[in-house]
Design a protein around this motif. Structure first.
Motif, PDB file in Angstrom:
ATOM      1  N   UNK A   1     -57.535  63.293 -22.346  1.00 45.49           N
ATOM      2  CA  UNK A   1     -57.061  64.637 -22.689  1.00 45.49           C
ATOM      3  C   UNK A   1     -56.708  65.421 -21.444  1.00 45.49           C
ATOM      4  N   UNK A   2     -57.578  65.416 -20.450  1.00 42.78           N
ATOM      5  CA  UNK A   2     -57.379  66.247 -19.267  1.00 42.78           C
ATOM      6  C   UNK A   2     -56.116  65.871 -18.503  1.00 42.78           C
ATOM      7  N   UNK A   3     -55.849  64.572 -18.379  1.00 45.98           N
ATOM      8  CA  UNK A   3     -54.656  64.170 -17.624  1.00 45.98           C
ATOM      9  C   UNK A   3     -53.367  64.479 -18.382  1.00 45.98           C
ATOM     10  N   UNK A   4     -53.498  64.779 -19.670  1.00 43.67           N
ATOM     11  CA  UNK A   4     -52.339  65.223 -20.444  1.00 43.67           C
ATOM     12  C   UNK A   4     -52.164  66.743 -20.383  1.00 43.67           C
ATOM     13  N   UNK A   5     -53.149  67.454 -19.850  1.00 39.47           N
ATOM     14  CA  UNK A   5     -53.101  68.913 -19.824  1.00 39.47           C
ATOM     15  C   UNK A   5     -53.370  69.450 -18.422  1.00 39.47           C
TER      16      UNK A   5
ATOM     17  N   UNK B   1     -51.927  71.553 -16.555  1.00 43.27           N
ATOM     18  CA  UNK B   1     -51.703  72.984 -16.343  1.00 43.27           C
ATOM     19  C   UNK B   1     -52.857  73.829 -16.867  1.00 43.27           C
ATOM     20  N   UNK B   2     -53.824  73.199 -17.524  1.00 41.80           N
ATOM     21  CA  UNK B   2     -55.011  73.923 -17.972  1.00 41.80           C
ATOM     22  C   UNK B   2     -56.063  74.023 -16.867  1.00 41.80           C
ATOM     23  N   UNK B   3     -55.733  73.525 -15.688  1.00 44.00           N
ATOM     24  CA  UNK B   3     -56.639  73.575 -14.543  1.00 44.00           C
ATOM     25  C   UNK B   3     -56.004  74.375 -13.405  1.00 44.00           C
ATOM     26  N   UNK B   4     -56.857  74.961 -12.585  1.00 46.55           N
ATOM     27  CA  UNK B   4     -56.400  75.680 -11.403  1.00 46.55           C
ATOM     28  C   UNK B   4     -56.155  74.664 -10.296  1.00 46.55           C
ATOM     29  N   UNK B   5     -54.915  74.385 -10.002  1.00 44.03           N
ATOM     30  CA  UNK B   5     -54.567  73.356  -9.025  1.00 44.03           C
ATOM     31  C   UNK B   5     -55.032  73.786  -7.632  1.00 44.03           C
ATOM     32  N   UNK B   6     -55.737  72.898  -6.951  1.00 49.11           N
ATOM     33  CA  UNK B   6     -56.231  73.169  -5.603  1.00 49.11           C
ATOM     34  C   UNK B   6     -55.305  72.447  -4.632  1.00 49.11           C
ATOM     35  N   UNK B   7     -54.655  73.183  -3.765  1.00 49.11           N
ATOM     36  CA  UNK B   7     -53.580  72.605  -2.961  1.00 49.11           C
ATOM     37  C   UNK B   7     -53.861  72.574  -1.470  1.00 49.11           C
ATOM     38  N   UNK B   8     -55.060  72.953  -1.038  1.00 51.38           N
ATOM     39  CA  UNK B   8     -55.365  72.902   0.394  1.00 51.38           C
ATOM     40  C   UNK B   8     -56.780  72.404   0.613  1.00 51.38           C
ATOM     41  N   UNK B   9     -57.007  71.844   1.786  1.00 56.18           N
ATOM     42  CA  UNK B   9     -58.292  71.283   2.133  1.00 56.18           C
ATOM     43  C   UNK B   9     -58.224  69.772   2.247  1.00 56.18           C
ATOM     44  N   UNK B  10     -59.231  69.170   2.846  1.00 50.84           N
ATOM     45  CA  UNK B  10     -59.284  67.720   3.011  1.00 50.84           C
ATOM     46  C   UNK B  10     -60.737  67.275   2.988  1.00 50.84           C
ATOM     47  N   UNK B  11     -60.953  65.955   2.909  1.00 51.75           N
ATOM     48  CA  UNK B  11     -62.315  65.414   2.861  1.00 51.75           C
ATOM     49  C   UNK B  11     -62.503  64.341   3.927  1.00 51.75           C
TER      50      UNK B  11
ATOM     51  N   UNK C   1     -58.074  69.763 -10.499  1.00 51.41           N
ATOM     52  CA  UNK C   1     -58.381  71.148 -10.149  1.00 51.41           C
ATOM     53  C   UNK C   1     -59.582  71.660 -10.922  1.00 51.41           C
ATOM     54  N   UNK C   2     -59.782  72.955 -10.870  1.00 52.03           N
ATOM     55  CA  UNK C   2     -60.942  73.570 -11.530  1.00 52.03           C
ATOM     56  C   UNK C   2     -60.552  74.053 -12.930  1.00 52.03           C
ATOM     57  N   UNK C   3     -61.500  74.068 -13.872  1.00 57.48           N
ATOM     58  CA  UNK C   3     -61.161  74.342 -15.275  1.00 57.48           C
ATOM     59  C   UNK C   3     -60.871  75.812 -15.545  1.00 57.48           C
ATOM     60  N   UNK C   4     -59.921  76.053 -16.400  1.00 63.49           N
ATOM     61  CA  UNK C   4     -59.668  77.384 -16.941  1.00 63.49           C
ATOM     62  C   UNK C   4     -59.991  77.317 -18.435  1.00 63.49           C
ATOM     63  N   UNK C   5     -61.120  77.887 -18.812  1.00 68.27           N
ATOM     64  CA  UNK C   5     -61.597  77.751 -20.191  1.00 68.27           C
ATOM     65  C   UNK C   5     -60.567  78.222 -21.196  1.00 68.27           C
ATOM     66  N   UNK C   6     -59.966  79.371 -20.966  1.00 70.11           N
ATOM     67  CA  UNK C   6     -59.031  79.923 -21.950  1.00 70.11           C
ATOM     68  C   UNK C   6     -57.802  79.044 -22.110  1.00 70.11           C
ATOM     69  N   UNK C   7     -57.314  78.465 -21.007  1.00 74.12           N
ATOM     70  CA  UNK C   7     -56.156  77.574 -21.102  1.00 74.12           C
ATOM     71  C   UNK C   7     -56.530  76.271 -21.818  1.00 74.12           C
TER      72      UNK C   7
ATOM     73  N   UNK D   1     -58.940  75.961 -23.994  1.00 71.41           N
ATOM     74  CA  UNK D   1     -59.157  76.339 -25.394  1.00 71.41           C
ATOM     75  C   UNK D   1     -57.824  76.415 -26.129  1.00 71.41           C
ATOM     76  N   UNK D   2     -56.836  77.012 -25.479  1.00 70.87           N
ATOM     77  CA  UNK D   2     -55.506  77.110 -26.096  1.00 70.87           C
ATOM     78  C   UNK D   2     -54.879  75.730 -26.273  1.00 70.87           C
ATOM     79  N   UNK D   3     -55.093  74.840 -25.286  1.00 71.42           N
ATOM     80  CA  UNK D   3     -54.533  73.499 -25.377  1.00 71.42           C
ATOM     81  C   UNK D   3     -55.139  72.715 -26.538  1.00 71.42           C
ATOM     82  N   UNK D   4     -56.386  73.038 -26.876  1.00 73.21           N
ATOM     83  CA  UNK D   4     -57.050  72.362 -27.990  1.00 73.21           C
ATOM     84  C   UNK D   4     -56.567  72.874 -29.345  1.00 73.21           C
ATOM     85  N   UNK D   5     -55.959  74.055 -29.343  1.00 68.06           N
ATOM     86  CA  UNK D   5     -55.374  74.604 -30.569  1.00 68.06           C
ATOM     87  C   UNK D   5     -56.379  75.288 -31.476  1.00 68.06           C
TER      88      UNK D   5
END
Length: 594
Positions: free
Chosen positions: A545-549, A551-561, A582-588, A590-594
């Motif tokens: 489910x997550x890899x299909x959605x 945009x429901x996560x806050x994309x993290x675009x900087x940093x390294x490990x 990225x990090x979860x956005x509950x409302x997004x 929730x909306x993706x789940x319908x």
């Protein structure tokens, strides 16, 4: 089915063995071995005469891919069976070995004079447990040399062998035997949390503590104190859970697993909520002791308190359960079993898979270097996590705190070459691995967040497009240091630095992906509450489910490990092996789940 009816009988009555063949299973072939004693362990010679161990034997299923096929069917949002999670009986049917397997294994055991009364069948017939096996008999069964080993840092002693074999005829029937060559026994497990001695100070009158229990309106801005330290208020705002009120608390549950003698304190939770989420008082958690675990409420563990305090404060009023799994010192030895021979993950999995009710969300914050775990053992344990997923359980693991690898990063495959070191179980494709972030507005990758690519598990279909896209952008960087065809992890991430935690009634600051896992689990538990309250199935295995959605996560675009003498991987647009999607956005979500 007839086979299932036979299994149901075998689980409650002694296993009947077939007549042993002749010759007596003497064609032994190597199953697994280490080139040398695993790092940080030293041999202390043979255990006392009469020492016994319990052996677990994982049997290969009659239908090789049936469980995984079913897992994907019920976890893929585009499949007609999505959400139609399996019962224990259905799982048992999928993992059942061929009748010939039990007959052959039974003959092998009988040949070595193992009484049928010493054997039981678990996990739908896919595992045998042989109780109280004398080491001399275990050595004969497995062509092994069991000895006592001591961990040079923790002083823990275990009984293991650096190699074992099976009769050639059993290799196509037996996946693994434990304990044998897996040296990741309890105190060698890596805790993914750390009390920060050099973190922000908390003097008297600190506004973080003065204002911590304030109730902010759902639309209020993120408190400025979140720039310094993390509290439930910060996380609930960052991940948009403030406005959601759980409705299904009579059904929905959140579980936290604890090892290493860890347990959580109810009084510390009460003080934590008094400081940081007063509207959640008087919340309590349930404590479940597994295999001799501890729950004496004195000297609780930092890890356990961190996990339960943040899972509870995000998911409240959802019931939380803390599982304290034993098998670590203090270990009550007797003259026949003087040292610890337990397998921590298997002990807990044996317990939880035998329960009638299992929490819909489970968080774990422990792991090992993947290369220290025999591959056949890792695959067997990973498949048990797949059983949980198929039954509608979301299993989350902290990704680890060593970037792409800690220490010298020398491989143990005989080449002694420098390689990135993936972490297991996060590298299992049937769990959701949670990496770490720090800072706010925007969040960036925490430089210790473990991530990379498995050397044991191939890249699963659900992340094919996301990982290939990242590898294309990566080009030749770090070429030869990782397996580009392996399962990439983490899958998602959450805050991981400067969490305020109450331990023995004192506020301390903790960092690590152990902070991330219960945080993400709290958010997932709220999503499960939303679905259950609508009469729908819980999420179960999350990754398809997550890899299909994304945009429901806050994309993290900087940093390294960084790690292994390199800069590691870098975060960027889309999935990356530091922060995942990225990090979860509950409302997004929730909306993706319908």
């Amino acid at each position: 089915m007839y086979w299932l009816s036979v299994l149901s009988v075998l689980t409650v009555v002694p296993l009947g063995f077939a007549t042993p063949p002749s010759p007596c299973w003497d064609d032994m072939r190597l199953k697994h071995s280490w080139d040398s004693i695993p790092e940080k362990w030293e041999c202390q010679g043979h255990p006392p005469a009469g020492t016994t161990i319990d052996l677990r034997v994982a049997l290969k299923p009659h239908r090789k891919n049936a469980l995984i096929d079913a897992l994907y069917e019920v976890s893929d949002p585009s499949h007609s069976k999505y959400g139609a999670h399996l019962s224990k009986e259905q799982v048992a049917e999928l993992v059942a070995p061929h009748p010939d397997t039990l007959e052959l294994v039974g003959s092998w055991l009988a040949c070595h004079e193992v009484p049928s009364t010493a054997v039981s069948i678990t996990h739908g017939g896919s595992w045998l447990t042989v109780y109280n096996v004398p080491l001399t008999q275990a050595n004969a069964l497995l062509g092994a040399t069991y000895q006592r080993y001591r961990h040079i840092e923790t002083n823990e002693t275990i009984i293991r062998t650096i190699s074992y074999a099976l009769p050639a005829a059993l290799h196509e029937h037996v996946q693994t035997v434990a304990p044998t060559t897996y040296f990741g026994s309890p105190h060698a497990l890596r805790l993914t949390s750390k009390v920060m001695s050099n973190g922000p100070t908390l003097p008297n009158g600190d506004p973080v503590l003065q204002n911590a229990s304030s109730t902010f309106a759902p639309g209020a801005p993120l408190p400025s104190t979140c720039l310094k330290t993390i509290t439930p208020e910060c996380l609930r705002r960052l991940y948009n859970t403030m406005s959601y009120k759980p409705q299904a608390r009579s059904v929905n549950q959140l579980g936290i697993t604890g090892y290493l003698g860890e347990f959580a304190s109810q009084s510390d939770l009460t003080k934590f909520l008094t400081l940081f989420r007063v509207d959640a008082l008087p919340a309590q958690f349930s404590a479940v002791v597994v295999n001799g675990g501890i729950n004496d409420q004195n000297q609780p563990g930092v890890e356990a308190n961190l996990d339960i305090q943040y899972a509870e404060s995000i998911s409240y009023p959802t019931p939380n359960i803390f599982y304290s799994t034993g098998g670590t010192p203090p270990y009550k030895a007797d003259e026949q079993t003087p040292t610890n021979a337990n397998e921590p993950y298997l002990d807990w999995l044996d317990f939880i898979l035998n329960q009638q009710t299992i929490p819909q969300t489970i968080s774990t914050s422990y792991g090992d270097d993947e290369q220290t775990v025999p591959q056949d053992y890792a695959e067997s344990v990973c498949n048990l996590f797949a059983q949980l997923g198929s039954m509608g359980v979301s299993v989350l693991f902290a990704s680890g705190d060593i970037g792409v690898g800690g220490g010298s990063c020398h491989s143990n495959d005989g080449t002694n070459s420098v390689k990135f070191i993936p972490i297991f179980p996060p590298s299992c494709p049937f769990v959701t691995a949670v990496g770490g972030t720090t800072q706010v507005n925007p969040e960036v990758a925490a430089n210790f967040s473990s991530g990379g690519f498995s050397n044991y598990f191939s890249r699963p279909c659900y992340q094919e497009a996301a990982v290939v896209s990242y590898l294309t952008k990566l080009g030749g960087q770090n070429s030869g240091l990782f397996n580009p065809n392996g399962r990439g992890y983490p899958d998602i991430s959450a805050q991981a630095m400067n969490f305020l935690v109450v331990v023995n009634k004192t506020v301390v600051i903790v960092s690590g992906t152990s902070c991330s896992a219960p945080t993400a689990a709290g958010v997932i538990s709220l999503l499960n509450d939303f679905l259950i309250s609508k009469g729908r199935s819980p999420l179960g295995f999350l990754n398809p489910l997550f890899y299909r959605a994304p945009t429901s996560f806050n994309d993290i675009t900087s940093g390294s490990n960084p790690g292994c003498g390199t800069s590691g991987f870098s975060a960027g647009t889309g999935w990356d092996p530091i922060t995942g999607l990225g990090t979860p956005d509950f409302l997004k979500l929730q909306a993706a789940l319908g």
